[in-house]
Scaffold this motif. Structure first.
Motif, PDB file in Angstrom:
ATOM      1  N   GLY A  26      32.995  26.797   0.033  1.00  0.00           N
ATOM      2  CA  GLY A  26      32.627  25.589   0.762  1.00  0.00           C
ATOM      3  C   GLY A  26      33.516  25.367   1.974  1.00  0.00           C
ATOM      4  N   VAL A  27      34.810  25.563   1.801  1.00  0.00           N
ATOM      5  CA  VAL A  27      35.749  25.435   2.935  1.00  0.00           C
ATOM      6  C   VAL A  27      35.438  26.485   3.993  1.00  0.00           C
ATOM      7  CG1 VAL A  27      38.175  25.692   3.585  1.00  0.00           C
ATOM      8  CG2 VAL A  27      37.561  24.358   1.571  1.00  0.00           C
ATOM      9  N   PHE A  28      35.168  27.704   3.558  1.00  0.00           N
ATOM     10  CA  PHE A  28      34.817  28.770   4.504  1.00  0.00           C
ATOM     11  C   PHE A  28      33.590  28.394   5.334  1.00  0.00           C
ATOM     12  CE2 PHE A  28      32.084  32.477   5.291  1.00  0.00           C
ATOM     13  CZ  PHE A  28      32.889  33.172   6.195  1.00  0.00           C
ATOM     14  N   GLU A  29      32.582  27.829   4.688  1.00  0.00           N
ATOM     15  CA  GLU A  29      31.376  27.439   5.412  1.00  0.00           C
ATOM     16  C   GLU A  29      31.661  26.318   6.413  1.00  0.00           C
ATOM     17  OE1 GLU A  29      28.576  28.916   5.542  1.00  0.00           O
ATOM     18  OE2 GLU A  29      28.650  30.233   3.807  1.00  0.00           O
ATOM     19  N   PHE A  30      32.502  25.354   6.036  1.00  0.00           N
ATOM     20  CA  PHE A  30      32.871  24.293   6.988  1.00  0.00           C
ATOM     21  C   PHE A  30      33.593  24.887   8.201  1.00  0.00           C
ATOM     22  CE2 PHE A  30      32.554  21.107   3.458  1.00  0.00           C
ATOM     23  CZ  PHE A  30      31.631  20.285   4.091  1.00  0.00           C
ATOM     24  N   VAL A  31      34.524  25.795   7.946  1.00  0.00           N
ATOM     25  CA  VAL A  31      35.290  26.411   9.043  1.00  0.00           C
ATOM     26  C   VAL A  31      34.385  27.266   9.923  1.00  0.00           C
ATOM     27  CG1 VAL A  31      37.153  28.070   9.523  1.00  0.00           C
ATOM     28  CG2 VAL A  31      37.459  26.323   7.779  1.00  0.00           C
ATOM     29  N   GLY A  38      28.457  24.096   3.678  1.00  0.00           N
ATOM     30  CA  GLY A  38      29.767  23.624   3.227  1.00  0.00           C
ATOM     31  C   GLY A  38      29.643  22.478   2.241  1.00  0.00           C
ATOM     32  N   ILE A  39      28.770  21.538   2.547  1.00  0.00           N
ATOM     33  CA  ILE A  39      28.540  20.416   1.637  1.00  0.00           C
ATOM     34  C   ILE A  39      27.933  20.916   0.330  1.00  0.00           C
ATOM     35  CG2 ILE A  39      27.135  18.344   1.285  1.00  0.00           C
ATOM     36  CD1 ILE A  39      27.518  17.783   4.307  1.00  0.00           C
TER      37      ILE A  39
END
Length: 64
Positions: A26-31, A38-39
Motif C-alpha cells: 500500500g505504501v509503495f502504491e502511494f509513493v 494505495g488505499i
C-alpha cells in the motif's frame, strides 16, 4: 476474505508477514502515485491486522 482459522496462519511470523506485505505494498502504491491502489492495499492490510493479529485466537485453528 482471510480464513484466520487455516493452519497456515498458526505461526506468528506468517501472520505478521502477511500484514507487513499488504501494508508495504500500500505504501509503495502511494509513493508510485497510485492513490486508489494505495488505499485498497492499505485497507486490506488493516483488515489483515485486525483478523490475524488483534482478534486471532490460537485455539480456533482447525486441525487437519
Amino acid at each position: 476474505m482471510i480464513d484466520a482459522r487455516h493452519p497456515f496462519f498458526r505461526p506468528l511470523w506468517r501472520r505478521v508477514a502477511v500484514v507487513a506485505v499488504c501494508l508495504g505494498w500500500g505504501v509503495f502504491e502511494f509513493v508510485s502515485g497510485a492513490p486508489f491502489w494505495g488505499i485498497l492495499y492499505t485497507a486490506v492490510g488493516v483488515y489483515a491486522a485486525w483478523s490475524l493479529l488483534y482478534t486471532f485466537k490460537p485455539g480456533d485453528i482447525e486441525n487437519e
